[in-house]
Design an enzyme around this catalytic site. Structure first.
Site, PDB file in Angstrom:
ATOM      1  N   GLY A   1       4.166 -12.160  22.032  1.00 31.32           N
ATOM      2  CA  GLY A   1       4.204 -10.712  21.751  1.00 31.32           C
ATOM      3  C   GLY A   1       5.389 -10.045  22.424  1.00 31.32           C
ATOM      4  O   GLY A   1       6.541 -10.321  22.087  1.00 31.32           O
TER       5      GLY A   1
ATOM      6  N   LYS B   1       2.799 -21.374  18.049  1.00 31.41           N
ATOM      7  CA  LYS B   1       3.672 -20.891  19.134  1.00 31.41           C
ATOM      8  C   LYS B   1       4.181 -22.048  19.999  1.00 31.41           C
ATOM      9  O   LYS B   1       5.345 -22.049  20.409  1.00 31.41           O
ATOM     10  CB  LYS B   1       2.920 -19.852  19.970  1.00 31.41           C
TER      11      LYS B   1
ATOM     12  N   GLY C   1      -0.339  -6.865  20.033  1.00 29.67           N
ATOM     13  CA  GLY C   1      -0.487  -5.410  19.985  1.00 29.67           C
ATOM     14  C   GLY C   1       0.757  -4.754  19.414  1.00 29.67           C
ATOM     15  O   GLY C   1       1.858  -5.312  19.461  1.00 29.67           O
TER      16      GLY C   1
ATOM     17  N   VAL D   1       6.481 -15.461  19.662  1.00 31.02           N
ATOM     18  CA  VAL D   1       5.761 -16.122  20.761  1.00 31.02           C
ATOM     19  C   VAL D   1       5.586 -15.118  21.901  1.00 31.02           C
ATOM     20  O   VAL D   1       6.563 -14.514  22.356  1.00 31.02           O
ATOM     21  CB  VAL D   1       6.537 -17.349  21.292  1.00 31.02           C
TER      22      VAL D   1
ATOM     23  N   GLU E   1      -5.150 -12.117  13.985  1.00 31.03           N
ATOM     24  CA  GLU E   1      -4.474 -12.400  12.724  1.00 31.03           C
ATOM     25  C   GLU E   1      -5.315 -11.870  11.565  1.00 31.03           C
ATOM     26  O   GLU E   1      -6.510 -11.615  11.726  1.00 31.03           O
ATOM     27  CB  GLU E   1      -4.291 -13.919  12.563  1.00 31.03           C
TER      28      GLU E   1
ATOM     29  N   ARG F   1       0.837  -1.213   0.000  1.00 31.74           N
ATOM     30  CA  ARG F   1       0.000   0.000   0.000  1.00 31.74           C
ATOM     31  C   ARG F   1       0.865   1.254   0.000  1.00 31.74           C
ATOM     32  O   ARG F   1       2.055   1.210   0.302  1.00 31.74           O
ATOM     33  CB  ARG F   1      -0.873   0.020   1.258  1.00 31.74           C
TER      34      ARG F   1
HETATM   35  P1  NDP Z   1      -0.850  -6.614   9.369  1.00 30.38           P
HETATM   36  O1  NDP Z   1      -1.821  -7.257   8.426  1.00 30.38           O
HETATM   37  O2  NDP Z   1      -1.343  -5.501  10.203  1.00 30.38           O
HETATM   38  O3  NDP Z   1       0.434  -6.107   8.575  1.00 30.38           O
HETATM   39  C1  NDP Z   1       0.990  -6.763   7.467  1.00 30.38           C
HETATM   40  C2  NDP Z   1       1.358  -5.685   6.455  1.00 30.38           C
HETATM   41  O4  NDP Z   1       2.065  -6.295   5.381  1.00 30.38           O
HETATM   42  C3  NDP Z   1       0.127  -4.994   5.859  1.00 30.38           C
HETATM   43  O5  NDP Z   1       0.334  -3.621   5.749  1.00 30.38           O
HETATM   44  C4  NDP Z   1       0.027  -5.674   4.490  1.00 30.38           C
HETATM   45  O6  NDP Z   1      -0.659  -4.891   3.542  1.00 30.38           O
HETATM   46  C5  NDP Z   1       1.495  -5.811   4.160  1.00 30.38           C
HETATM   47  N1  NDP Z   1       1.726  -6.752   3.080  1.00 30.38           N
HETATM   48  C6  NDP Z   1       0.969  -7.778   2.663  1.00 30.38           C
HETATM   49  N2  NDP Z   1       1.545  -8.384   1.588  1.00 30.38           N
HETATM   50  C7  NDP Z   1       2.677  -7.703   1.345  1.00 30.38           C
HETATM   51  C8  NDP Z   1       3.682  -7.825   0.347  1.00 30.38           C
HETATM   52  N3  NDP Z   1       3.641  -8.769  -0.573  1.00 30.38           N
HETATM   53  N4  NDP Z   1       4.695  -6.950   0.353  1.00 30.38           N
HETATM   54  C9  NDP Z   1       4.747  -5.979   1.295  1.00 30.38           C
HETATM   55  N5  NDP Z   1       3.808  -5.801   2.255  1.00 30.38           N
HETATM   56  C10 NDP Z   1       2.793  -6.665   2.271  1.00 30.38           C
HETATM   57  O7  NDP Z   1      -0.282  -7.782  10.265  1.00 30.38           O
HETATM   58  P2  NDP Z   1       0.370  -7.637  11.711  1.00 30.38           P
HETATM   59  O8  NDP Z   1       1.285  -6.477  11.753  1.00 30.38           O
HETATM   60  O9  NDP Z   1      -0.687  -7.773  12.755  1.00 30.38           O
HETATM   61  O10 NDP Z   1       1.203  -8.992  11.793  1.00 30.38           O
HETATM   62  C11 NDP Z   1       2.398  -9.171  11.078  1.00 30.38           C
HETATM   63  C12 NDP Z   1       3.051 -10.469  11.520  1.00 30.38           C
HETATM   64  O11 NDP Z   1       3.335 -10.389  12.922  1.00 30.38           O
HETATM   65  C13 NDP Z   1       2.150 -11.708  11.373  1.00 30.38           C
HETATM   66  O12 NDP Z   1       2.959 -12.810  11.117  1.00 30.38           O
HETATM   67  C14 NDP Z   1       1.515 -11.845  12.749  1.00 30.38           C
HETATM   68  O13 NDP Z   1       1.135 -13.168  13.026  1.00 30.38           O
HETATM   69  C15 NDP Z   1       2.662 -11.430  13.619  1.00 30.38           C
HETATM   70  N6  NDP Z   1       2.312 -10.919  14.946  1.00 30.38           N
HETATM   71  C16 NDP Z   1       1.308 -10.016  15.091  1.00 30.38           C
HETATM   72  C17 NDP Z   1       1.024  -9.488  16.329  1.00 30.38           C
HETATM   73  C18 NDP Z   1      -0.063  -8.499  16.548  1.00 30.38           C
HETATM   74  O14 NDP Z   1      -0.319  -8.152  17.703  1.00 30.38           O
HETATM   75  N7  NDP Z   1      -0.709  -7.990  15.515  1.00 30.38           N
HETATM   76  C19 NDP Z   1       1.799  -9.897  17.513  1.00 30.38           C
HETATM   77  C20 NDP Z   1       2.865 -10.841  17.239  1.00 30.38           C
HETATM   78  C21 NDP Z   1       3.095 -11.321  15.995  1.00 30.38           C
HETATM   79  P3  NDP Z   1      -2.248  -5.170   3.359  1.00 30.38           P
HETATM   80  O15 NDP Z   1      -2.879  -4.801   4.648  1.00 30.38           O
HETATM   81  O16 NDP Z   1      -2.627  -4.277   2.217  1.00 30.38           O
HETATM   82  O17 NDP Z   1      -2.381  -6.623   3.050  1.00 30.38           O
HETATM   83  N1  HSE Z   2      -3.042 -12.957  16.844  1.00 33.43           N
HETATM   84  C1  HSE Z   2      -2.026 -13.150  17.805  1.00 33.43           C
HETATM   85  C2  HSE Z   2      -2.621 -13.191  19.182  1.00 33.43           C
HETATM   86  C3  HSE Z   2      -1.014 -12.062  17.710  1.00 33.43           C
HETATM   87  O1  HSE Z   2      -3.772 -12.761  19.334  1.00 33.43           O
HETATM   88  O2  HSE Z   2      -1.996 -13.664  20.112  1.00 33.43           O
HETATM   89  C4  HSE Z   2       0.177 -12.260  18.619  1.00 33.43           C
HETATM   90  O3  HSE Z   2       0.958 -13.331  18.203  1.00 33.43           O
END
Ligand code: NDP
Ligand code: HSE
Length: 402
Positions: free
Chosen positions: A129, A200, A298, A127, A185, A44
């Site tokens: 957060g 995890k 988060g 794992v 997720e 984006r």
């Molecule tokens: P998000 O969906 O918020 O962020 C992912 C980002 O990557 C989005 O902006 C997405 O764009 C972008 N994206 C998708 N495809 C591509 C690509 N091909 N090239 C570049 N950018 C791309 O996810 P999160 O930040 O929540 O999570 C990210 C990772 O961290 C995941 O593996 C999740 O399991 C892990 N995680 C998340 C936590 C949480 O609290 N949210 C905590 C711990 C781990 P678009 O939205 O347009 O698809």
């Molecule tokens: N979706 C995951 C959770 C993010 O709720 O625990 C953190 O790994």
């Protein structure tokens, strides 16, 4: 100077940019050098972002820039994230990830690849957060033979259960809140059906017991089957319902790992873990029981763990920072069928019939229970023994008691 590129500017990736920027003075001091964000890759556009000049759309810009030392992968999933991670490692860049799906599925191969190319693959945020757990497990507890790990490993489901119980929200309302907070997720069924917790516990088991444990080897049950009636019955006897990931060291190097809702005694500190908080209890043969607690999901808590890995690498880009485990095996993981525990059962039956079937039971009561519903706790037994005894009974829920 250590240059960082972030892949994926979502909840976690944007948090990493904010922490690197906001805390740059303290980070530079700890590294004794400069850590700078050079690129952000996302599909984006972010024209109003304070980092708008750093955005690129083509990964090869990062891959081919010799100044990039550390790539932070916060895209998620096991497709494009796998491709970018492999390419970054092959290009001699260390990779830091929050992506547990990728680590649980391809961790062994990616660690090998990192080793081959003399770089690091770190994933503390994958794992728990913001909870420091992987490094303590492999460093601070290194003197122990680890016997078992029991964790509340998913923030979204713990948040949903807490909001349903404490605020009387419906499942859908509570899930919407978790999504709005950035906990869930992209496909929240991974949270609700236990797959996220499964990934995890696979990572924890691999680090604790030394061999890759694949998610499809781990029996996994989520929280869809947990009803408010179950919550009320659990409450009546001093228990809370929690989704637990468990990994137990078995004889001859085998591992028993599974994910399922459990009734947890209020005397167990895991019962008091609420909202988005996670907790991981570890038992070692020298240390005894230790527990790690904090925000399990988060933006900023997760970014805290990601940036800690970046700092670790930046302190000494040449040092070996490898997490390590061996390859998996089809017969490594054994079923929890042999594990004895008390059970909670809610069924369409009478207490007399329940007693006849299960022997010694502890009957439970709740306000407003419909006629013909019976809930009870059994004596300790294995799951096959329980199933045998419940044969022919219309069972609503059955959960292990911890
Ligand atoms: P998000 O969906 O918020 O962020 C992912 C980002 O990557 C989005 O902006 C997405 O764009 C972008 N994206 C998708 N495809 C591509 C690509 N091909 N090239 C570049 N950018 C791309 O996810 P999160 O930040 O929540 O999570 C990210 C990772 O961290 C995941 O593996 C999740 O399991 C892990 N995680 C998340 C936590 C949480 O609290 N949210 C905590 C711990 C781990 P678009 O939205 O347009 O698809
Ligand atoms: N979706 C995951 C959770 C993010 O709720 O625990 C953190 O790994």
């Amino acid at each position: 100077m250590v240059n960082v590129a972030i892949l994926g500017f979502g909840t976690v990736g944007s948090g990493v940019a904010d922490v690197l920027t906001r805390n740059s003075a303290v980070i530079d001091q700890r590294v004794d050098g400069l850590v700078r964000l050079k690129y952000i890759l996302d599909v984006r556009d972010f024209p109003d972002s304070p980092y708008k000049d750093l955005f690129v759309k083509d990964f090869s810009v990062i891959e081919n820039d010799p100044e990039v030392d550390v790539v932070v992968e916060t895209i998620g999933g096991a497709k494009v994230a796998l491709d970018f991670t492999q390419r970054a490692l092959k290009a001699g860049k260390s990779v830091v990830s929050s992506n547990k799906e990728l680590v649980a599925t391809h961790g062994y191969d990616l660690l090998q690849l990192a080793k081959e190319h003399g770089v690091s693959y770190l994933f503390e945020a994958s794992v728990g957060g913001g909870i420091p757990i992987l490094r303590p497990l492999t460093a601070c507890l290194a003197a122990n033979e680890l016997d078992q790990i029991t964790g509340i490993l998913n923030g979204t489901t713990n948040y949903i259960l807490t909001r349903m119980i404490k605020a009387g929200l419906s499942f859908d309302q509570a899930l919407k809140e978790a999504q709005a907070n950035g906990y869930a997720e992209q496909d929240p069924t991974a949270d609700v059906d236990g797959h996220d917790a499964c990934r995890k516990i696979c990572i924890l088991a691999a680090l604790a017991f030394g061999q890759h444990v694949y998610p499809d080897q781990v029996p996994t049950q989520g929280i869809r089957g947990v009803t408010l009636a179950d919550v009320a019955y659990a409450d009546s006897c001093g228990y809370k319902i929690k989704l637990l990931g468990r990994a137990i060291r078995e004889p001859e190097g085998k591992v028993c790992a599974f994910v399922a809702p459990h009734l947890v005694s209020c005397e167990n500190p895991l019962a008091g873990v609420e909202d988005v908080f996670n907790a991981i209890a570890v038992t070692g043969n020298a240390v005894g029981d230790v527990m790690f607690y904090g925000r399990g999901a988060g933006k900023l808590p997760t970014a805290s763990a990601v940036v800690a890995d970046v700092i670790d690498i930046a302190k000494d880009t040449k040092r070996d920072h490898h997490n390590q485990w061996g390859p998996g095996a089809p017969d490594l993981v054994v079923s929890p069928d042999g594990l004895t525990s008390r059970w909670y059962v809610r069924a369409q039956t009478t207490m007399d019939q329940a007693r006849l079937a299960c022997g010694e039971i502890q009957p439970l009561a709740r306000a407003g229970a419909p006629a013909g519903e019976a809930a009870f706790l059994t004596a300790p037994m294995t799951e096959p023994q329980l199933m045998d005894r419940l044969a022919g009974m219309e069972v609503g829920s059955r959960f292990r008691v911890l």
